[in-house]
Design an enzyme around this catalytic site. Sequence first.
Site, PDB file in Angstrom:
ATOM      1  N   CYS A 114     -26.388  51.439  13.974  1.00  0.00           N
ATOM      2  CA  CYS A 114     -26.604  50.677  15.224  1.00  0.00           C
ATOM      3  C   CYS A 114     -27.024  51.570  16.389  1.00  0.00           C
ATOM      4  O   CYS A 114     -27.708  51.130  17.300  1.00  0.00           O
ATOM      5  CB  CYS A 114     -25.334  49.930  15.604  1.00  0.00           C
ATOM      6  SG  CYS A 114     -24.764  48.868  14.282  1.00  0.00           S
ATOM      7  N   HIS A 276     -27.017  47.196  22.478  1.00  0.00           N
ATOM      8  CA  HIS A 276     -27.249  46.886  21.064  1.00  0.00           C
ATOM      9  C   HIS A 276     -26.669  45.502  20.811  1.00  0.00           C
ATOM     10  O   HIS A 276     -25.539  45.209  21.222  1.00  0.00           O
ATOM     11  CB  HIS A 276     -26.576  47.941  20.187  1.00  0.00           C
ATOM     12  CG  HIS A 276     -26.333  47.473  18.788  1.00  0.00           C
ATOM     13  ND1 HIS A 276     -27.345  46.965  18.016  1.00  0.00           N
ATOM     14  CD2 HIS A 276     -25.187  47.389  18.048  1.00  0.00           C
ATOM     15  CE1 HIS A 276     -26.824  46.593  16.842  1.00  0.00           C
ATOM     16  NE2 HIS A 276     -25.530  46.842  16.841  1.00  0.00           N
ATOM     17  N   ASN A 306     -27.834  40.369  14.499  1.00  0.00           N
ATOM     18  CA  ASN A 306     -27.712  41.811  14.726  1.00  0.00           C
ATOM     19  C   ASN A 306     -28.725  42.513  13.833  1.00  0.00           C
ATOM     20  O   ASN A 306     -28.614  42.476  12.610  1.00  0.00           O
ATOM     21  CB  ASN A 306     -26.269  42.217  14.376  1.00  0.00           C
ATOM     22  CG  ASN A 306     -26.004  43.701  14.505  1.00  0.00           C
ATOM     23  OD1 ASN A 306     -26.940  44.504  14.544  1.00  0.00           O
ATOM     24  ND2 ASN A 306     -24.740  44.077  14.558  1.00  0.00           N
TER      25      ASN A 306
HETATM   26  O1  UT7 Z   1     -23.463  46.334  14.856  1.00  0.00           O
HETATM   27  C1  UT7 Z   1     -22.542  46.772  13.924  1.00  0.00           C
HETATM   28  C2  UT7 Z   1     -21.226  46.831  14.522  1.00  0.00           C
HETATM   29  N1  UT7 Z   1     -20.482  45.657  14.151  1.00  0.00           N
HETATM   30  C3  UT7 Z   1     -19.821  44.979  15.066  1.00  0.00           C
HETATM   31  O2  UT7 Z   1     -19.897  45.288  16.224  1.00  0.00           O
HETATM   32  C4  UT7 Z   1     -18.940  43.846  14.590  1.00  0.00           C
HETATM   33  C5  UT7 Z   1     -17.694  43.762  15.421  1.00  0.00           C
HETATM   34  N2  UT7 Z   1     -16.792  42.727  14.953  1.00  0.00           N
HETATM   35  C6  UT7 Z   1     -17.084  41.405  15.072  1.00  0.00           C
HETATM   36  O3  UT7 Z   1     -18.120  41.055  15.607  1.00  0.00           O
HETATM   37  C7  UT7 Z   1     -16.051  40.409  14.619  1.00  0.00           C
HETATM   38  O4  UT7 Z   1     -14.910  41.099  14.152  1.00  0.00           O
HETATM   39  C8  UT7 Z   1     -16.566  39.450  13.499  1.00  0.00           C
HETATM   40  C9  UT7 Z   1     -17.578  38.495  14.102  1.00  0.00           C
HETATM   41  C10 UT7 Z   1     -17.207  40.258  12.381  1.00  0.00           C
HETATM   42  C11 UT7 Z   1     -15.415  38.653  12.906  1.00  0.00           C
HETATM   43  O5  UT7 Z   1     -14.765  37.938  13.935  1.00  0.00           O
HETATM   44  P1  UT7 Z   1     -13.186  38.006  14.051  1.00  0.00           P
HETATM   45  O6  UT7 Z   1     -12.816  37.107  15.148  1.00  0.00           O
HETATM   46  O7  UT7 Z   1     -12.787  39.441  14.192  1.00  0.00           O
HETATM   47  O8  UT7 Z   1     -12.714  37.374  12.684  1.00  0.00           O
HETATM   48  P2  UT7 Z   1     -11.817  38.002  11.535  1.00  0.00           P
HETATM   49  O9  UT7 Z   1     -12.578  38.997  10.744  1.00  0.00           O
HETATM   50  O10 UT7 Z   1     -10.504  38.429  12.107  1.00  0.00           O
HETATM   51  O11 UT7 Z   1     -11.577  36.720  10.624  1.00  0.00           O
HETATM   52  C12 UT7 Z   1     -10.895  35.569  11.109  1.00  0.00           C
HETATM   53  C13 UT7 Z   1     -10.960  34.468  10.076  1.00  0.00           C
HETATM   54  C14 UT7 Z   1     -10.537  34.931   8.673  1.00  0.00           C
HETATM   55  O12 UT7 Z   1      -9.837  33.860   8.068  1.00  0.00           O
HETATM   56  P3  UT7 Z   1      -8.231  33.840   8.047  1.00  0.00           P
HETATM   57  O13 UT7 Z   1      -7.833  35.092   7.311  1.00  0.00           O
HETATM   58  O14 UT7 Z   1      -7.819  33.842   9.470  1.00  0.00           O
HETATM   59  O15 UT7 Z   1      -7.935  32.562   7.314  1.00  0.00           O
HETATM   60  C15 UT7 Z   1     -11.849  35.138   7.951  1.00  0.00           C
HETATM   61  O16 UT7 Z   1     -11.738  34.981   6.558  1.00  0.00           O
HETATM   62  O17 UT7 Z   1     -12.305  33.990   9.937  1.00  0.00           O
HETATM   63  C16 UT7 Z   1     -12.696  34.028   8.542  1.00  0.00           C
HETATM   64  N3  UT7 Z   1     -14.136  34.277   8.462  1.00  0.00           N
HETATM   65  C17 UT7 Z   1     -15.049  33.303   8.498  1.00  0.00           C
HETATM   66  N4  UT7 Z   1     -14.950  31.960   8.557  1.00  0.00           N
HETATM   67  C18 UT7 Z   1     -16.100  31.258   8.570  1.00  0.00           C
HETATM   68  C19 UT7 Z   1     -14.764  35.480   8.384  1.00  0.00           C
HETATM   69  N5  UT7 Z   1     -16.089  35.285   8.348  1.00  0.00           N
HETATM   70  C20 UT7 Z   1     -16.294  33.940   8.423  1.00  0.00           C
HETATM   71  C21 UT7 Z   1     -17.450  33.155   8.422  1.00  0.00           C
HETATM   72  N6  UT7 Z   1     -17.312  31.824   8.509  1.00  0.00           N
HETATM   73  N7  UT7 Z   1     -18.688  33.692   8.374  1.00  0.00           N
END
Ligand code: UT7
Length: 349
Positions: A114, A276, A306
Amino acid sequence: MPLSKIAGIGKYVPANVVTNNDLIKYMDTNDEWIQERTGIQERRYAHRTEETTTTMAVEAAKIAIERAGTTAEEIDFIVFATLSPDYYFPGCGVLVQRALKMKEIGALDVRNQCSGFVYALSVADQFIKTGMYKNILVIGSEKHSFGLDFTTRGRNVSVIFGDGAGAVVLQPADKEGQGILSTHLHSDGESAEMLAMYNPGSHANHWGAKNYADFDDAEISDMFMSHQMIDKAQLYPFMDGPAVFKKAVVKFPEVIMEALSKSGYSSTDINMLIPHQANLRISQFVQQKLRLTDDKVYNNIQKYGNTTAASIPIALCEAWEEGKIREGDLVCLAAFGSGFTWASALLKW
Ligand code: UT7
């Protein structure tokens, strides 16, 4: 010593638009979750066979070269940033050199994910400032769509990423005070495995990669490329999203403030911040922290997702094309991602 300026800029995104609802066909996700957590509404996916990381880069480069008022033959160095190259090796730089029928110039590939474009820009900036080169093509391009896990297992990663390319031509600035004022590059390898694609690689789990719990030692020791890797879906990127998010919201403001204070500016002096495009929530957090108004932060992750190394040049190009960046503006580029690496560049446009 003259500063270097962006003399021309171009972008290319594939025609194929993929909405959040399109992804529901492959995995258990929904538009509401994706928009709420990331801001993304749609992204572009390259044509499977007709578009590659390099072909997209070439299209963006042609526009940048023309807008710089130069020709491919006049380019004297290439710096290419990507994490999704056409080949494991050689890098994409030489493929651009070939495709654009350039002279036998140097071509350098940068692997900083990134932060790749800002790292690449910084490298090119040093060559211009020392007078070694006069016309450098700097590219960020990605074709993520070929290597994502489109099952529910990979949904936290695959809904975020999109394809596209951006390019700039860097030349010595002709006006006093115009150009790249400073660049700032950082890394902290402590969390290298938090956002990584482990395979194929030489690691044999030496570093304790995060998704190897279901392998035994014999399997791991035999692991440059194996059937188990395919069977157990170990050929996809791994991301601990919350850990990346937490670090990003600290490092983005820090590296932006570092760039501003180096030249005696404060955040209120910024005319345009191009972060970014990692996640709209991260950009909004940074905007709030720096107390910037909406018109001073450019976001287009809603349309493109992204695009890693391509996101900054695509956003910069689009902001400029929309007339949101004018001569004399103070423009800040900032990135954070896998490594972790983070970086910023401050420019007088
Ligand atoms: O450019 C590269 C650098 N990367 C980044 O900057 C990414 C930084 N992180 C993020 O943007 C966020 O952490 C994400 C968007 C990737 C994820 O969001 P989050 O609010 O941190 O969600 P999480 O990973 O804590 O997951 C929460 C819930 C989980 O379910 P449970 O365990 O609470 O039942 C996941 O399984 O959301 C679920 N989940 C989804 N649900 C529907 C994860 N991905 C999805 C999805 N659709 N695509």
